[in-house]
Design an enzyme around this catalytic site. Sequence first.
Site, short mmCIF file in Angstrom:
data_model
loop_
_atom_site.label_atom_id
_atom_site.label_comp_id
_atom_site.label_asym_id
_atom_site.label_seq_id
_atom_site.Cartn_x
_atom_site.Cartn_y
_atom_site.Cartn_z
N HIS A 189 -8.19 -6.83 -4.67
CA HIS A 189 -7.59 -6.98 -5.99
C HIS A 189 -6.98 -8.37 -6.19
O HIS A 189 -6.86 -8.84 -7.32
CB HIS A 189 -6.52 -5.91 -6.21
CG HIS A 189 -7.08 -4.53 -6.29
ND1 HIS A 189 -6.30 -3.40 -6.30
CD2 HIS A 189 -8.37 -4.09 -6.33
CE1 HIS A 189 -7.06 -2.32 -6.35
NE2 HIS A 189 -8.31 -2.72 -6.37
N CYS A 228 -3.72 2.59 -3.64
CA CYS A 228 -3.77 1.65 -2.52
C CYS A 228 -3.31 2.33 -1.24
O CYS A 228 -3.79 2.05 -0.16
CB CYS A 228 -2.89 0.43 -2.80
SG CYS A 228 -3.75 -0.87 -3.71
N PHE A 233 -7.17 0.35 0.20
CA PHE A 233 -6.99 -1.01 0.71
C PHE A 233 -6.97 -2.07 -0.39
O PHE A 233 -7.41 -3.20 -0.18
CB PHE A 233 -8.09 -1.34 1.73
CG PHE A 233 -8.40 -0.20 2.66
CD1 PHE A 233 -7.39 0.41 3.38
CD2 PHE A 233 -9.69 0.28 2.79
CE1 PHE A 233 -7.67 1.48 4.23
CE2 PHE A 233 -9.97 1.34 3.63
CZ PHE A 233 -8.95 1.95 4.36
N CYS A 234 -6.45 -1.71 -1.57
CA CYS A 234 -6.41 -2.63 -2.71
C CYS A 234 -7.78 -3.26 -2.96
O CYS A 234 -7.90 -4.44 -3.29
CB CYS A 234 -5.34 -3.69 -2.50
SG CYS A 234 -3.67 -3.03 -2.62
N ALA A 235 -8.80 -2.42 -2.78
CA ALA A 235 -10.18 -2.80 -3.09
C ALA A 235 -10.86 -1.54 -3.64
O ALA A 235 -11.89 -1.09 -3.13
CB ALA A 235 -10.90 -3.32 -1.86
#
Length: 465
Positions: free
Chosen positions: A141, A407, A387-389
């Site tokens: 992100h 997240c 994982f902020c993806a």
Amino acid sequence: MSARPAASALASAAVASADSAPCCAEPLPVLGRDVTVPLVTGGEVTYAALDYAASAPALQRVWDDVAAYAPYYGSVHRGAGYLSQLSTDLFENSRATVHSFLDCRDGDQVVFTRSTTDSLNLLAAALPADCQVFVFETEHHASLLPWRDARVTYLNAPRTPGEAVRTLEHALAERDPYGPALVCVTGASNVTGELWPVKELAAAAHAHGARIVLDAAQLAPHHPVSVRELDVDWVAFSGHKLYAPFGSGVLAGRADWLQDAEPYLAGGGASRKVARRTDGGVDVEWHTTAARHEAGSPNVIGVYSIASACKALTDAGFDALVEREQHLIAKVREGLAEVPEVRVLSLFGDDAPRVGVISFVVDGWNSSHFAAALSAEYGIGVRDGLFCAHPLVRTLLGSDPQDVGECGAPEAEPGEKSLNAIRVSFGAGTPDEHVERFVEAVRELVREGAKWTYHTEDGRCVPAV
């Protein structure tokens, strides 16, 4: 004695400390390597820190260098006193160290920021008017989201490095050829650890009149990064993933867009001259150097810690570090392959080169439950979630893009299906014993189940008490 020789001597001491470092066949000493943690089942165990992709432990050498400097702490760029002059010299020498570490070109600027996220938001704020941005949905992100004031094209996740290059070439071929354009790409995935074809993507971008920024947050701690060789226009990374303490980051690369942009923050340090006008207003002349985007009193300790980490990794030898990390990767992948219930997530396939970041799911397990059991029953720290993806993990899990995920851990009880995965990550400070304990713990949990009862509390799976 002048401040400059003293500052240079302090910097030289950091380099000299490498002489006492262990052989690169051994893990580099890091803070916390002897910390013990309690187990919910009783007793204590040495903590296995296997969440390097989020934040790597600080190298002992970095901590020692910072401690040696701390008594000489002074205001940077602001004072005539001895300590201020010494600190200023140390700060600017650190900039030169980072410039060298990244093999930057003559004329490239090194701007110190708070993190990779901050670096990419700075670059986003410096984009020329009507700039087009191209970014793969596979990005963290930090590099997926900053481009809010630009025209953004999000590219689908490729399944091979060649497909990544072809996808970008096709998208760039259809853009307005006369306006500015920027490509943003990761060097190594924070989810799969896979290396991206950065040099080929840079060539494609430049062939179509675009520029490219490299998110090296996961790459720089594991591999040498050469701005010159990769031919990227900018590179961004964070100190806390490069074995330095929190709170510092870098944006390095071409100066022109940065010089032409309004300062990222307005204030002291960014301004060269400020004068009142006769009409009551204020005229400001801004710096054209990196200082333009470094307003305020800088984080000199954070900056020095990044420079110390750069020197430590260089002195240790990246070839040896890479070789040892590949040894650890093989241990983990071979161990997980022996557990049929485990599915490792990958975009490019088993043979893709990668760094020490591996994400997986376990059949029959809520990933947050599994990660909680690894921590509470084995003293192993991993990461669970998206994982902020989010778009990438959803793609890898084959879920609906609209499915809700966080997240961190989603609101799911142990045993319930959850949209998240488990990530194990390691690096220069990881001993063999930690990854061996991890692999054995995975086998045991899958074979025998958890020894304790868990429940969800404040969105996090925790042991019941």
